[in-house]
Design an enzyme around this catalytic site. Structure first.
Site, mmCIF file in Angstrom:
data_model
loop_
_atom_site.group_PDB
_atom_site.id
_atom_site.type_symbol
_atom_site.label_atom_id
_atom_site.label_comp_id
_atom_site.label_asym_id
_atom_site.label_seq_id
_atom_site.Cartn_x
_atom_site.Cartn_y
_atom_site.Cartn_z
ATOM 1 N N THR A 252 20.322 33.451 94.306
ATOM 2 C CA THR A 252 21.269 34.339 95.001
ATOM 3 C C THR A 252 22.618 34.429 94.284
ATOM 4 O O THR A 252 23.418 35.313 94.580
ATOM 5 C CB THR A 252 21.542 33.808 96.421
ATOM 6 N N ASP B 248 25.482 21.985 81.697
ATOM 7 C CA ASP B 248 24.360 21.446 80.911
ATOM 8 C C ASP B 248 24.821 21.038 79.511
ATOM 9 O O ASP B 248 24.397 20.000 78.988
ATOM 10 C CB ASP B 248 23.230 22.483 80.809
ATOM 11 N N ASP C 103 25.322 27.432 79.608
ATOM 12 C CA ASP C 103 25.597 26.705 80.852
ATOM 13 C C ASP C 103 26.557 25.554 80.536
ATOM 14 O O ASP C 103 26.180 24.572 79.884
ATOM 15 C CB ASP C 103 24.293 26.174 81.459
ATOM 16 N N ARG D 214 25.954 26.871 91.911
ATOM 17 C CA ARG D 214 25.611 28.276 92.128
ATOM 18 C C ARG D 214 24.097 28.367 92.282
ATOM 19 O O ARG D 214 23.372 27.989 91.372
ATOM 20 C CB ARG D 214 26.108 29.070 90.916
HETATM 21 O O1 LIG Z 1 31.542 32.420 88.984
HETATM 22 P P1 LIG Z 1 30.191 31.955 89.426
HETATM 23 O O2 LIG Z 1 29.161 33.056 89.367
HETATM 24 O O3 LIG Z 1 30.211 31.266 90.753
HETATM 25 O O4 LIG Z 1 29.675 30.934 88.320
HETATM 26 C C1 LIG Z 1 30.470 29.943 87.788
HETATM 27 C C2 LIG Z 1 30.021 28.593 88.256
HETATM 28 O O5 LIG Z 1 28.747 28.265 87.657
HETATM 29 C C3 LIG Z 1 28.853 27.039 86.966
HETATM 30 O O6 LIG Z 1 28.530 25.965 87.777
HETATM 31 P P2 LIG Z 1 27.001 25.600 88.130
HETATM 32 O O7 LIG Z 1 26.579 26.279 89.376
HETATM 33 O O8 LIG Z 1 26.161 25.825 86.910
HETATM 34 O O9 LIG Z 1 27.106 24.069 88.476
HETATM 35 P P3 LIG Z 1 27.318 22.832 87.471
HETATM 36 O O10 LIG Z 1 28.783 22.812 87.151
HETATM 37 O O11 LIG Z 1 26.877 21.685 88.268
HETATM 38 O O12 LIG Z 1 26.481 23.067 86.243
HETATM 39 C C4 LIG Z 1 30.303 27.000 86.558
HETATM 40 O O13 LIG Z 1 30.745 25.733 86.171
HETATM 41 C C5 LIG Z 1 30.997 27.548 87.761
HETATM 42 O O14 LIG Z 1 31.262 26.593 88.777
HETATM 43 O O1 LIG Z 2 27.774 31.786 81.762
HETATM 44 C C1 LIG Z 2 27.805 30.978 82.709
HETATM 45 C C2 LIG Z 2 27.875 31.389 84.063
HETATM 46 C C3 LIG Z 2 27.928 30.458 85.034
HETATM 47 N N1 LIG Z 2 27.907 29.151 84.708
HETATM 48 C C4 LIG Z 2 27.853 28.728 83.416
HETATM 49 O O2 LIG Z 2 27.845 27.527 83.142
HETATM 50 N N2 LIG Z 2 27.793 29.659 82.454
HETATM 51 MG MG LIG Z 3 25.817 24.646 85.438
#
Ligand SMILES: O=P(O)(O)OC[C@H]1O[C@H](OP(=O)(O)OP(=O)(O)O)[C@H](O)[C@@H]1O
Ligand SMILES: O=c1cc[nH]c(=O)[nH]1
Ligand SMILES: [Mg+2]
Length: 209
Positions: free
Chosen positions: A108, A203, A200, A104
């Site tokens: 944006t 993370d 997160d 994400r």
């Molecule tokens: O519903 P949304 O607003 O799209 O957010 C949710 C997304 O954000 C996080 O991923 P992230 O972008 O942090 O990637 P990661 O799994 O690599 O940490 C999570 O694991 C989802 O995929």
């Molecule tokens: O709360 C949140 C939202 C998006 N992605 C995450 O990992 N945590």
């Molecule tokens: Mg993430």
């Protein structure tokens, strides 16, 4: 309209509390996410059809029931979805695992695709898309659209936590997709994080910042 299933089993809710706790470190966080995913798999597979087979016990011949050849693909959304794979595969060992890489954009909040590897017999199978977090719903909705563009019909979405905004988006854009959640939280903050949430997920699973 597809159903939203809230899996309020005491074991799931108990473990979820420690997943949310900021003092839970990566090792325990990973273990808890795996355990909750396994418990969720138990509910997600509840509608799997059974067929009768004949077996012999040490005492006599009898009828037993086995799952009627349901073929499954589990599709984690990278990265955080990886944390849910082992728990799901423990309960559905014959499942194939496809991967969709999305992150994400922090400015944006739009999903950006960077990886895809899916089994070739995708459209003969039921798909279970997994990601711990359903925040704005952008990532899950994009992943589901990506799969539907490949003619997949039977899709379920399994997340630990959701914001109401994310549920609404997936329901509007994919009214045929049932959503399975451990909890629905209050809202999103100004950065698109779920409140109260768990931070997160990627993370915390992988020890990054
Ligand atoms: O519903 P949304 O607003 O799209 O957010 C949710 C997304 O954000 C996080 O991923 P992230 O972008 O942090 O990637 P990661 O799994 O690599 O940490 C999570 O694991 C989802 O995929
Ligand atoms: O709360 C949140 C939202 C998006 N992605 C995450 O990992 N945590
Ligand atoms: Mg993430």
């Amino acid at each position: 309209m597809a159903k939203v299933h809230i899996l309020d089993h005491p074991l799931i809710q108990h473990k979820l509390t420690f997943i949310r706790d900021k003092n839970t470190g990566s090792k325990e966080f990973r273990e808890l996410v795996e355990e909750v995913s396994m418990l969720m798999a138990y509910e997600v597979t509840r509608d799997f059809a059974l067929k009768d087979i004949e077996i012999e016990t040490p005492v006599t011949t009898t009828k037993g029931q086995v799952i009627a050849g349901r073929k499954v693909v589990i599709v984690p959304i990278l990265r955080a979805g990886i944390g849910m794979v082992s728990g799901m595969v423990n309960l559905i060992p014959a499942a194939k695992v496809g991967h969709i890489g999305l992150y994400r954009d922090p400015e944006t909040l739009q999903p950006v695709e960077y990886y895809c590897k899916l089994p070739s017999d995708l459209n003969e199978r039921e798909l279970i898309v997994i990601d711990p977090m359903l925040a704005t719903g952008g990532s899950a909705s994009a992943a589901i659209k990506f799969l539907k563009d490949r003619k997949v019909k039977n899709i379920k979405l399994v997340c630990l936590l959701a914001a109401p905004e994310g549920i609404k988006k997936v329901q509007e854009e994919h009214p045929d997709v049932d959503i399975y959640l451990a909890a629905v939280d209050e809202k999103l903050d100004d950065h698109g994080y779920i409140v109260p949430g768990l931070g997160d997920a990627g993370d915390r699973l992988f020890g990054t910042k």
